[in-house]
Scaffold this motif. Structure first.
Motif, PDB file in Angstrom:
ATOM      1  N   VAL A  43       0.862  -1.186   0.000  1.00 39.86           N
ATOM      2  CA  VAL A  43       0.000   0.000   0.000  1.00 39.86           C
ATOM      3  C   VAL A  43       0.897   1.235   0.000  1.00 39.86           C
ATOM      4  O   VAL A  43       1.982   1.235   0.585  1.00 39.86           O
ATOM      5  N   ALA A  44       0.436   2.273  -0.649  1.00 42.15           N
ATOM      6  CA  ALA A  44       1.193   3.525  -0.724  1.00 42.15           C
ATOM      7  C   ALA A  44       0.430   4.637  -0.018  1.00 42.15           C
ATOM      8  O   ALA A  44      -0.798   4.661  -0.027  1.00 42.15           O
ATOM      9  N   ASP A  45       1.166   5.532   0.600  1.00 44.10           N
ATOM     10  CA  ASP A  45       0.595   6.779   1.127  1.00 44.10           C
ATOM     11  C   ASP A  45      -0.515   6.524   2.142  1.00 44.10           C
ATOM     12  O   ASP A  45      -1.661   6.929   1.970  1.00 44.10           O
ATOM     13  N   PHE A  46      -0.126   5.858   3.223  1.00 48.81           N
ATOM     14  CA  PHE A  46      -1.043   5.584   4.336  1.00 48.81           C
ATOM     15  C   PHE A  46      -1.366   6.871   5.092  1.00 48.81           C
ATOM     16  O   PHE A  46      -2.486   7.073   5.563  1.00 48.81           O
ATOM     17  N   HIS A  47      -0.391   7.732   5.265  1.00 47.46           N
ATOM     18  CA  HIS A  47      -0.551   9.058   5.890  1.00 47.46           C
ATOM     19  C   HIS A  47      -1.296   8.984   7.219  1.00 47.46           C
ATOM     20  O   HIS A  47      -2.340   9.630   7.407  1.00 47.46           O
ATOM     21  N   ALA A  48      -0.750   8.211   8.142  1.00 50.06           N
ATOM     22  CA  ALA A  48      -1.327   8.133   9.481  1.00 50.06           C
ATOM     23  C   ALA A  48      -1.415   9.515  10.108  1.00 50.06           C
ATOM     24  O   ALA A  48      -0.515  10.332   9.978  1.00 50.06           O
ATOM     25  N   GLY A  49      -2.530   9.776  10.781  1.00 49.36           N
ATOM     26  CA  GLY A  49      -2.689  11.030  11.507  1.00 49.36           C
ATOM     27  C   GLY A  49      -2.987  12.239  10.664  1.00 49.36           C
ATOM     28  O   GLY A  49      -2.864  13.371  11.142  1.00 49.36           O
ATOM     29  N   VAL A  50      -3.407  12.043   9.417  1.00 44.73           N
ATOM     30  CA  VAL A  50      -3.666  13.188   8.541  1.00 44.73           C
ATOM     31  C   VAL A  50      -4.748  14.103   9.102  1.00 44.73           C
ATOM     32  O   VAL A  50      -4.746  15.313   8.871  1.00 44.73           O
ATOM     33  N   GLU A  51      -5.684  13.541   9.881  1.00 50.03           N
ATOM     34  CA  GLU A  51      -6.769  14.371  10.431  1.00 50.03           C
ATOM     35  C   GLU A  51      -6.226  15.479  11.333  1.00 50.03           C
ATOM     36  O   GLU A  51      -6.778  16.583  11.371  1.00 50.03           O
ATOM     37  N   GLN A  52      -5.146  15.177  12.052  1.00 55.99           N
ATOM     38  CA  GLN A  52      -4.544  16.181  12.922  1.00 55.99           C
ATOM     39  C   GLN A  52      -4.047  17.369  12.108  1.00 55.99           C
ATOM     40  O   GLN A  52      -4.246  18.538  12.488  1.00 55.99           O
ATOM     41  N   ALA A  53      -3.432  17.103  10.968  1.00 56.00           N
ATOM     42  CA  ALA A  53      -2.951  18.176  10.108  1.00 56.00           C
ATOM     43  C   ALA A  53      -4.115  18.946   9.496  1.00 56.00           C
ATOM     44  O   ALA A  53      -4.058  20.175   9.358  1.00 56.00           O
ATOM     45  N   LEU A  54      -5.177  18.244   9.120  1.00 57.59           N
ATOM     46  CA  LEU A  54      -6.331  18.917   8.530  1.00 57.59           C
ATOM     47  C   LEU A  54      -7.021  19.817   9.545  1.00 57.59           C
ATOM     48  O   LEU A  54      -7.501  20.906   9.195  1.00 57.59           O
ATOM     49  N   ARG A  55      -7.065  19.374  10.808  1.00 54.48           N
ATOM     50  CA  ARG A  55      -7.677  20.228  11.836  1.00 54.48           C
ATOM     51  C   ARG A  55      -6.893  21.525  11.997  1.00 54.48           C
ATOM     52  O   ARG A  55      -7.465  22.594  12.227  1.00 54.48           O
ATOM     53  N   ALA A  56      -5.582  21.442  11.860  1.00 53.23           N
ATOM     54  CA  ALA A  56      -4.750  22.645  11.955  1.00 53.23           C
ATOM     55  C   ALA A  56      -5.041  23.609  10.817  1.00 53.23           C
ATOM     56  O   ALA A  56      -4.779  24.814  10.927  1.00 53.23           O
ATOM     57  N   GLU A  57      -5.605  23.084   9.719  1.00 51.22           N
ATOM     58  CA  GLU A  57      -5.961  23.913   8.577  1.00 51.22           C
ATOM     59  C   GLU A  57      -7.426  24.339   8.610  1.00 51.22           C
ATOM     60  O   GLU A  57      -7.931  24.923   7.650  1.00 51.22           O
ATOM     61  N   GLY A  58      -8.125  24.014   9.706  1.00 50.72           N
ATOM     62  CA  GLY A  58      -9.515  24.421   9.857  1.00 50.72           C
ATOM     63  C   GLY A  58     -10.538  23.418   9.401  1.00 50.72           C
ATOM     64  O   GLY A  58     -11.731  23.717   9.341  1.00 50.72           O
ATOM     65  N   VAL A  59     -10.095  22.200   9.059  1.00 50.92           N
ATOM     66  CA  VAL A  59     -11.017  21.150   8.627  1.00 50.92           C
ATOM     67  C   VAL A  59     -11.199  20.182   9.786  1.00 50.92           C
ATOM     68  O   VAL A  59     -10.264  19.487  10.188  1.00 50.92           O
ATOM     69  N   SER A  60     -12.407  20.133  10.349  1.00 50.94           N
ATOM     70  CA  SER A  60     -12.667  19.312  11.524  1.00 50.94           C
ATOM     71  C   SER A  60     -13.131  17.918  11.109  1.00 50.94           C
ATOM     72  O   SER A  60     -14.188  17.752  10.494  1.00 50.94           O
ATOM     73  N   LEU A  61     -12.309  16.914  11.428  1.00 46.23           N
ATOM     74  CA  LEU A  61     -12.624  15.526  11.113  1.00 46.23           C
ATOM     75  C   LEU A  61     -12.285  14.652  12.301  1.00 46.23           C
ATOM     76  O   LEU A  61     -11.258  14.845  12.958  1.00 46.23           O
ATOM     77  N   ASP A  62     -13.153  13.682  12.573  1.00 48.53           N
ATOM     78  CA  ASP A  62     -12.818  12.684  13.583  1.00 48.53           C
ATOM     79  C   ASP A  62     -11.711  11.785  13.045  1.00 48.53           C
ATOM     80  O   ASP A  62     -11.583  11.590  11.837  1.00 48.53           O
ATOM     81  N   SER A  63     -10.941  11.231  13.947  1.00 44.73           N
ATOM     82  CA  SER A  63      -9.862  10.336  13.536  1.00 44.73           C
ATOM     83  C   SER A  63     -10.420   9.084  12.867  1.00 44.73           C
ATOM     84  O   SER A  63     -11.401   8.494  13.328  1.00 44.73           O
ATOM     85  N   ARG A  64      -9.797   8.680  11.796  1.00 42.30           N
ATOM     86  CA  ARG A  64     -10.150   7.443  11.105  1.00 42.30           C
ATOM     87  C   ARG A  64      -9.054   6.392  11.278  1.00 42.30           C
ATOM     88  O   ARG A  64      -8.942   5.463  10.482  1.00 42.30           O
ATOM     89  N   ALA A  65      -8.274   6.550  12.337  1.00 41.25           N
ATOM     90  CA  ALA A  65      -7.161   5.634  12.562  1.00 41.25           C
ATOM     91  C   ALA A  65      -7.631   4.190  12.682  1.00 41.25           C
ATOM     92  O   ALA A  65      -7.038   3.277  12.096  1.00 41.25           O
ATOM     93  N   ASP A  66      -8.707   3.969  13.453  1.00 34.72           N
ATOM     94  CA  ASP A  66      -9.207   2.604  13.627  1.00 34.72           C
ATOM     95  C   ASP A  66      -9.660   2.024  12.288  1.00 34.72           C
ATOM     96  O   ASP A  66      -9.415   0.853  11.995  1.00 34.72           O
ATOM     97  N   HIS A  67     -10.330   2.840  11.486  1.00 35.54           N
ATOM     98  CA  HIS A  67     -10.808   2.380  10.181  1.00 35.54           C
ATOM     99  C   HIS A  67      -9.633   2.004   9.283  1.00 35.54           C
ATOM    100  O   HIS A  67      -9.664   0.947   8.620  1.00 35.54           O
ATOM    101  N   ARG A  68      -8.600   2.840   9.243  1.00 36.65           N
ATOM    102  CA  ARG A  68      -7.438   2.539   8.401  1.00 36.65           C
ATOM    103  C   ARG A  68      -6.777   1.232   8.842  1.00 36.65           C
ATOM    104  O   ARG A  68      -6.415   0.389   8.007  1.00 36.65           O
ATOM    105  N   ARG A  69      -6.618   1.089  10.154  1.00 35.66           N
ATOM    106  CA  ARG A  69      -5.954  -0.114  10.671  1.00 35.66           C
ATOM    107  C   ARG A  69      -6.759  -1.378  10.344  1.00 35.66           C
ATOM    108  O   ARG A  69      -6.219  -2.361   9.843  1.00 35.66           O
ATOM    109  N   GLU A  70      -8.062  -1.338  10.617  1.00 35.86           N
ATOM    110  CA  GLU A  70      -8.867  -2.530  10.379  1.00 35.86           C
ATOM    111  C   GLU A  70      -8.995  -2.838   8.896  1.00 35.86           C
ATOM    112  O   GLU A  70      -9.077  -4.007   8.501  1.00 35.86           O
ATOM    113  N   ARG A  71      -8.982  -1.805   8.068  1.00 35.51           N
ATOM    114  CA  ARG A  71      -9.032  -2.041   6.638  1.00 35.51           C
ATOM    115  C   ARG A  71      -7.765  -2.743   6.168  1.00 35.51           C
ATOM    116  O   ARG A  71      -7.811  -3.681   5.370  1.00 35.51           O
ATOM    117  N   LEU A  72      -6.627  -2.288   6.672  1.00 34.35           N
ATOM    118  CA  LEU A  72      -5.370  -2.913   6.284  1.00 34.35           C
ATOM    119  C   LEU A  72      -5.309  -4.356   6.788  1.00 34.35           C
ATOM    120  O   LEU A  72      -4.918  -5.270   6.045  1.00 34.35           O
TER     121      LEU A  72
END
Length: 264
Positions: A43-72
């Motif tokens: 897999v390419a470009d997993f980008h763990a923790g991207v939601e944290q960076a998006l929140r810093a840019e004003g985009v409010s998203l819940d973490s999808r860490a569990d979803h990414r992990r279980e999908r993998l």
């Protein structure tokens, strides 16, 4: 069968690396001659923790860490692969990761270790000093060849060894297409780009073995930015694209062939 087979419907592939895995009972006497080739879930470009960076840019998203992990992990079950190979940018933060991002990666690696599955990271431009704290094998960002398959993240010119295989896999680009319907609606789809590697696209930076296939992986994480391969004026990110894939074709995740990516 191709050495790199996409998993239908998923931004992931299984690569046949050659040189089957050795069981502990066999380790003293070398690899058995009839050992099955090792298969890696890539897999390419997993980008763990991207939601944290998006929140810093004003985009409010819940973490999808569990979803990414279980999908993998689900893909690992589905493919019965021997290894997981991250094709760069397992991390999202370019510097030191925040607590949530580091925690996501550590839990993921622990779950994979519990299954006895080794992990390789072909280092990407976002992966910082991950080798200093994460328990996994890390290669140089220019890439590596495992069996007859080369792997490089794509943010820099691939290493000579990575070019010297039957297939070269790269990430970094996050390729996508914008598709319009007959009433003017549009949708965004992640795509694979595949085709013969064009030696002219790598001139002065390495010699591509004649007949090498170039596979550009879609991003595993659908929250990251994209390169619109069918939008006029869109620039590619990799230094060897688009010239290195002059006659490439685009495929949707479900396997639908869209034809030449320049004409989609």
């Amino acid at each position: 069968m191709s050495l790199v087979e996409p998993v239908p419907g998923e931004p992931a592939a299984v690569a046949t690396l050659g040189g089957g895995r050795v069981s502990p009972a066999d380790s003293g006497g070398g690899r058995p001659a009839d050992a099955a080739p090792e298969r890696a879930l890539v897999v390419a470009d997993f980008h763990a923790g991207v939601e944290q960076a998006l929140r810093a840019e004003g985009v409010s998203l819940d973490s999808r860490a569990d979803h990414r992990r279980e999908r993998l992990l689900g893909l690992l079950d589905r493919t019965d692969a021997d290894r997981v190979l991250f094709l760069g940018d397992l991390m999202h933060a370019i510097g030191d990761p925040g607590g949530a991002e580091r925690g996501e990666i550590e839990v993921l690696l622990e779950r994979l270790d519990d299954r006895g599955v080794p992990v390789t990271l072909v280092k990407g431009n976002h992966d910082g000093a991950i080798e200093s704290w994460a328990d996994l094998d890390v290669t140089d960002g220019a890439g590596v060849r495992l069996g007859d398959v080369g792997f490089a993240h794509g943010h820099t010119w691939p290493a000579t060894d990575a070019l010297d295989g039957d297939v070269l896999c790269v990430g970094h680009e996050h390729p996508a297409v914008r598709l319009e319907d007959e009433v003017g609606g549009s949708r965004v789809e992640r795509v694979w780009l595949r085709g013969g590697a064009n030696p002219a696209g790598f001139a002065d930076h390495g010699e591509v073995t004649p007949g090498t296939e170039l596979v550009v992986f879609p991003a595993f994480n659908d929250l990251v930015g994209k390169t619109w391969v069918n939008v006029e004026g869109q620039e590619f990110l990799a230094p060897f694209l688009p010239d290195g894939l002059a006659d490439g074709e685009a495929y949707l995740l479900d396997g639908t062939r869209l034809g030449a990516y320049r004409a989609v």
